[in-house]
Scaffold this active site. Structure first.
Site, short mmCIF file in Angstrom:
data_model
loop_
_atom_site.label_atom_id
_atom_site.label_comp_id
_atom_site.label_asym_id
_atom_site.label_seq_id
_atom_site.Cartn_x
_atom_site.Cartn_y
_atom_site.Cartn_z
CB CYS A 134 -1.02 0.32 1.03
SG CYS A 134 -1.42 1.59 1.41
CB CYS A 137 -0.20 2.61 3.90
SG CYS A 137 -2.02 1.86 3.34
CG ASP A 138 3.35 1.18 4.80
OD1 ASP A 138 2.85 1.31 5.55
OD2 ASP A 138 2.43 -0.05 4.63
#
Ligand code: FAD
Length: 314
Positions: A134, A137-138
């Site tokens: 992701c 997200c990261d």
């Protein structure tokens, strides 16, 4: 019939589940949508959705949340928790969530799909310590660092583009000798100065102490391998190699297609009357927000018709 029985319980609040909730509520069904994560499902992991008609350039989190809010405004109830089991009752179905057993005349399962691992050595053990699925997200952990993006499809290109705004260097690792993604997406990606592409290349292993410190690559034709090393934490690997349908809940009640998805008819009905499946968990040729939402709308409409037939026959 038990008065606490829902007309429909929808499992999952991704695009398919929220749309099923919307259509069911608008048909005046007493509908509960149960979600174990956050509304939006997979699309909440994408920074940008550029192909949902009428909403160009909307963020994935925003689109998922808007779908949930729309369904709720129409009258659908939402609950957070993981459905652990579906049982066929007499009549209807029982589902277990948050330690309670709920009953419903129909169940619409919209449990979606999860990222498919690329399959290299160390992938599992470095998950969250250098391996990610992701970018939204990261990605921020790799500001001014190097990221390797595994995959040659639309998601890989889209997320590679996103990462190119954050990372110093983005290395696209494409298994075949060309991208599978649409030309427009590839062209945008290749126009970035900090993006390079290695065709016919796969990762065979990642190693390190706490974080990834080395990656072994393989040329898919010659089978020649080479290793790159770096300071631990200074590079990450983002995997976008497809998704596997989430089907455990319905396994006893349905049949499966060659892609591992559930086979339904055109109205999203399964082999079990009253049990419908919608979205990416189905066996289907195109897994996108728009097809998931379409499935959800059809499933809820079919659930309504099914409930009407129960009433007519009772
Ligand atoms: C990185 C990425 C980028 C993408 N970009 C695009 C794009 O630009 N355009 C596009 O059209 N599509 C895109 N897609 C594909 C799109 O996200 C999916 O096709 C769509 O989200 C499928 O919707 P769904 O509702 O079927 O499943 P999902 O989105 O997977 O939602 C399923 C939901 O069910 C929940 N769930 C599962 N099991 C349970 C359980 N037991 N109990 C309770 N809840 C449960 C999950 O938590 C999840 O929220 C992208 C996907 C990814 C991964």
């Amino acid at each position: 019939m038990d008065s606490s029985m829902y007309d429909s319980i929808v499992i999952g609040a991704g695009p398919a589940g929220s749309t099923a909730g919307l259509y069911a509520a608008r048909a005046s069904l007493n509908v509960l949508v149960v979600e174990r994560g956050i509304p939006g499902g997979q699309i909440a992991t994408s920074h940008l959705v550029d192909n949902y008609p009428g909403l160009p350039d909307i963020g994935g989190v925003e689109l998922g949340e808007r779908m949930r809010a729309h369904a709720e405004a129409a009258g659908a109830s939402f609950e957070y928790g993981a459905i652990e089991q579906i049982r066929k009752g007499e009549p209807g179905f029982e589902v277990d969530v948050n330690g309670n057993t709920l009953m419903a005349r129909t169940v619409i399962v919209a449990s979606g799909a999860v990222p498919r691992p690329a399959g290299f050595k160390g992938e599992n053990s470095f998950r969250g310590r250098g391996i990610s699925y992701c970018a939204t997200c990261d990605g921020m952990f790799y500001r001014n660092k190097t990221v390797y993006v595994v995959g040659g499809g639309n998601s890989a290109c889209e997320e590679g583009l996103f990462l190119s705004n954050i990372a110093k260097r983005v290395v696209m690792l494409v298994r075949r000798d060309e991208f599978r993604a649409s030309r427009g997406r590839v062209d945008l990606l290749l126009a970035r100065d900090n993006v390079e592409v290695r065709y016919l290349t796969s990762i065979v292993e990642v190693t390190g102490e706490r974080f990834i410190g080395s990656i072994t690559f393989e040329h898919n034709d010659t089978k020649e391998c080479y290793v790159e090393t770096f300071d631990e934490g200074s590079a990450g690997v983002f995997v976008f190699t497809g998704n596997d349908p989430v089907v455990e809940l319905v396994r006893p009640y349905v049949t499966f297609g060659p892609d591992g998805g559930v086979i339904t008819d055109d109205s999203m009905s399964t082999d079990t009357p009253g049990l419908f499946c919608a979205g990416d968990m189905r066996s289907k040729p195109l897994r996108q927000v728009i097809t998931a939402a379409s499935d959800g709308a059809i499933a809820a409409t079919a659930a309504y018709v099914y409930i009407q037939s129960l009433t007519a026959n009772s």
